[in-house]
Write an enzyme that holds these catalytic residues in place. Structure first.
Site, short mmCIF file in Angstrom:
data_model
loop_
_atom_site.label_atom_id
_atom_site.label_comp_id
_atom_site.label_asym_id
_atom_site.label_seq_id
_atom_site.Cartn_x
_atom_site.Cartn_y
_atom_site.Cartn_z
CB SER A 256 18.78 14.72 -16.77
OG SER A 256 17.45 14.71 -17.26
CE LYS A 257 20.58 21.86 -14.72
NZ LYS A 257 21.64 21.91 -15.73
NE ARG A 258 15.07 14.29 -20.02
CZ ARG A 258 14.71 13.06 -19.71
NH1 ARG A 258 13.44 12.76 -19.63
NH2 ARG A 258 15.60 12.11 -19.50
#
Ligand code: GLU
Length: 489
Positions: A256-258
């Site tokens: 994910s963007k994390r």
């Protein structure tokens, strides 16, 4: 005789093309090329609240940038078009008519409020909501027809055959799959506004486009038994399915963007080469053998088999991608390198495309000085900024550690003298002259070269000195030495 392979990549333009989607596209593309089949691109834009034209364009651009050329689809056309779901609404209407004729669907007049209340009641009673309770399934057909004629809003639901037994299929990646029929509720196929739901549209399209293999993300596995029921209701042949594993970050959690960049365009903007990204993504869940990690698109086409796709989650490892990108960057000729680097130099304000075109040999000569250390082209501007402009800012730490040391001034003066008369002005001769300075001053090379490095490049860490000085040219080199001298001890 088996039908020629036809596969499709079917993104919804509800966001950008992310790496998971790109891998799905790559596997479809590779399988089509491997089998001499057809790679179809279909845009699934039936969700009007989330689909945008801009996202569609971004996806097409990212596909083109990756080099994933589709044989049929938007911009290229084909015999099975149109390739946008919003332009295929009549085909879904026809399929619904067919289902009505076959008695496989029924209209449902339950309102959203009624359905919400049933869900809430189940929740309150502490029992799992098992889906729609089939209230409208038993409405007398004449009554239903009258209510429709009177304009009562309704959706169309699939009449799931209750005596069906488990829904089974052999997934090319996951193996044999079986889902109990009891968990299949009578899903909505067509909304009250006449638009198709995802599962229905996909089945219609895959059939009408003669798709033979559905290779897609594992997040669709639970849709597959539902889609199989729709195929069966329509009397259509069921394609082969291949569901791909999830891609996780290095912490084992879903990417994910994390974890950093997730869209293909972000990787492009960071300076990954498309060939490197394709190679890397292809390896997330597939390998030609136990060893080979670097392969061309042609190698991928030659070797790609669905049976070699792993069912285990893949781990997206940016360091490995960086390593691979470095490999691909190192393979580029200086000319190709500068072509790829031009947008990065432009964006950093170092040079315009016109300026680069006007001085190609000079720019290409930069490449061997820096390319061993650059994993992503976005790192290039910082490394070469000192080559631009007349002056260079001196890094304070480097001044303190190198210039403000006894002997630095004498070394610089001697270098200046040697360089003023250095002929011809090339890295080899510059090196020769500067080594002669070391001999003359009886100083270790470091004592001479480091002050010169700081004076000319601004820092004690820089690309190779002699090549850098050559590219700076005599005039700027001497001027920079002069500018640094007041700070030398
Ligand atoms: N449009 C779906 C998605 O973007 C893919 C559907 C499919 O491959 O069947 O997730």
């Amino acid at each position: 005789m088996t039908a020629p392979v036809r596969v499709r990549f079917a993104p919804s333009p509800t966001g950008k093309l992310h790496v998971g989607g790109a891998r799905t596209a790559i596997y479809n593309w590779a399988y089509a090329r491997h089998t001499g089949g057809t790679f179809v691109l279909r845009i699934e834009d039936t969700d009007p609240t989330r689909s945008t034209e801009e996202n569609k364009q971004v996806i097409l651009r990212a596909m083109r940038w990756l080099g994933l050329d589709w044989d049929e689809g938007p911009e290229v056309g084909g015999d099975y078009g149109p390739y946008l779901q919003t332009e295929r609404l009549d085909t879904y209407r026809d399929a619904l008519e067919k289902l009505k004729e076959r008695g496989q669907v029924y209209p449902c007049f339950c309102t959203k409020e009624e359905l919400d209340a049933k869900r809430a009641a189940a929740q309150e009673a502490g029992v799992a909501y098992e889906g729609y309770d089939r209230t409208c399934r038993n409405i007398d057909p004449d009554e239903a027809a009258a209510r429709i004629a009177a304009g009562e809003p309704h959706v169309w639901r699939l009449k799931v055959p209750l005596d069906h037994g488990p829904v089974e299929f052999d997934d090319a990646v996951l193996g044999h799959m079986s889902f109990p029929i009891e968990v299949m509720d009578d899903m909505v196929l067509v909304r009250s506004d006449g638009t198709p739901m995802y599962n229905f549209a996909v089945v219609c399209d895959d059939t009408n486009m003669a798709i033979t293999h559905v290779i897609r993300g594992g997040d669709h596995v639970s849709n597959t038994p539902r889609q199989i029921l729709i195929y069966e209701a329509l009397g259509y042949p069921v394609p082969t399915f291949a569901h791909l594993s999830m891609i996780n970050g290095s912490d084992g959690k879903k990417l994910s963007k994390r974890h950093g960049a997730t869209s293909v365009e972000q990787y492009r903007d960071q300076g990954y080469l498309p060939e490197a990204l394709v190679n890397y993504l292809a390896l997330l869940g597939w390998a030609p053998d136990g060893e080979t990690t670097i392969f061309s698109a042609q190698d991928l086409f030659d070797k790609f088999e669905l049976g070699h796709i792993s069912k285990n989650p893949a781990v997206f490892d940016v360091e490995k991608l960086d390593w691979m990108n470095l490999h691909y960057l190192m393979e580029l000729s200086p000319a190709a390198y500068i072509d790829a680097a031009t947008p990065f130099l432009e964006r950093a304000g170092l040079a315009t495309a016109d300026e680069i075109a006007a001085s190609r040999p000079w720019f290409e000569a930069i490449v061997p000085l820096v390319n061993e250390r650059i994993h992503r082209l976005e790192e290039l501007p910082d490394k070469v900024a000192f080559l631009f402009g007349d002056e260079v800012g001196l890094d304070e730490k480097s001044v303190a550690k190198v210039l403000a040391k006894e002997g630095a001034k004498d070394a610089l003066i001697a270098c200046r003298e040697a360089l003023a008369g250095c002929e011809p002005w090339d890295a080899a001769t510059i090196e020769e002259q500067l080594r002669a300075v070391c001999d003359k001053l009886e100083l270790k090379p470091k004592k001479v070269f480091q002050p010169l490095r700081v004076a000319t490049t601004g820092s004690m860490v820089s690309p190779p000195l002699f090549g850098s000085v050559e590219l700076l040219g005599r005039e700027r080199t001497l001027a920079r030495i002069d500018a640094a001298l007041p700070q030398a001890l």
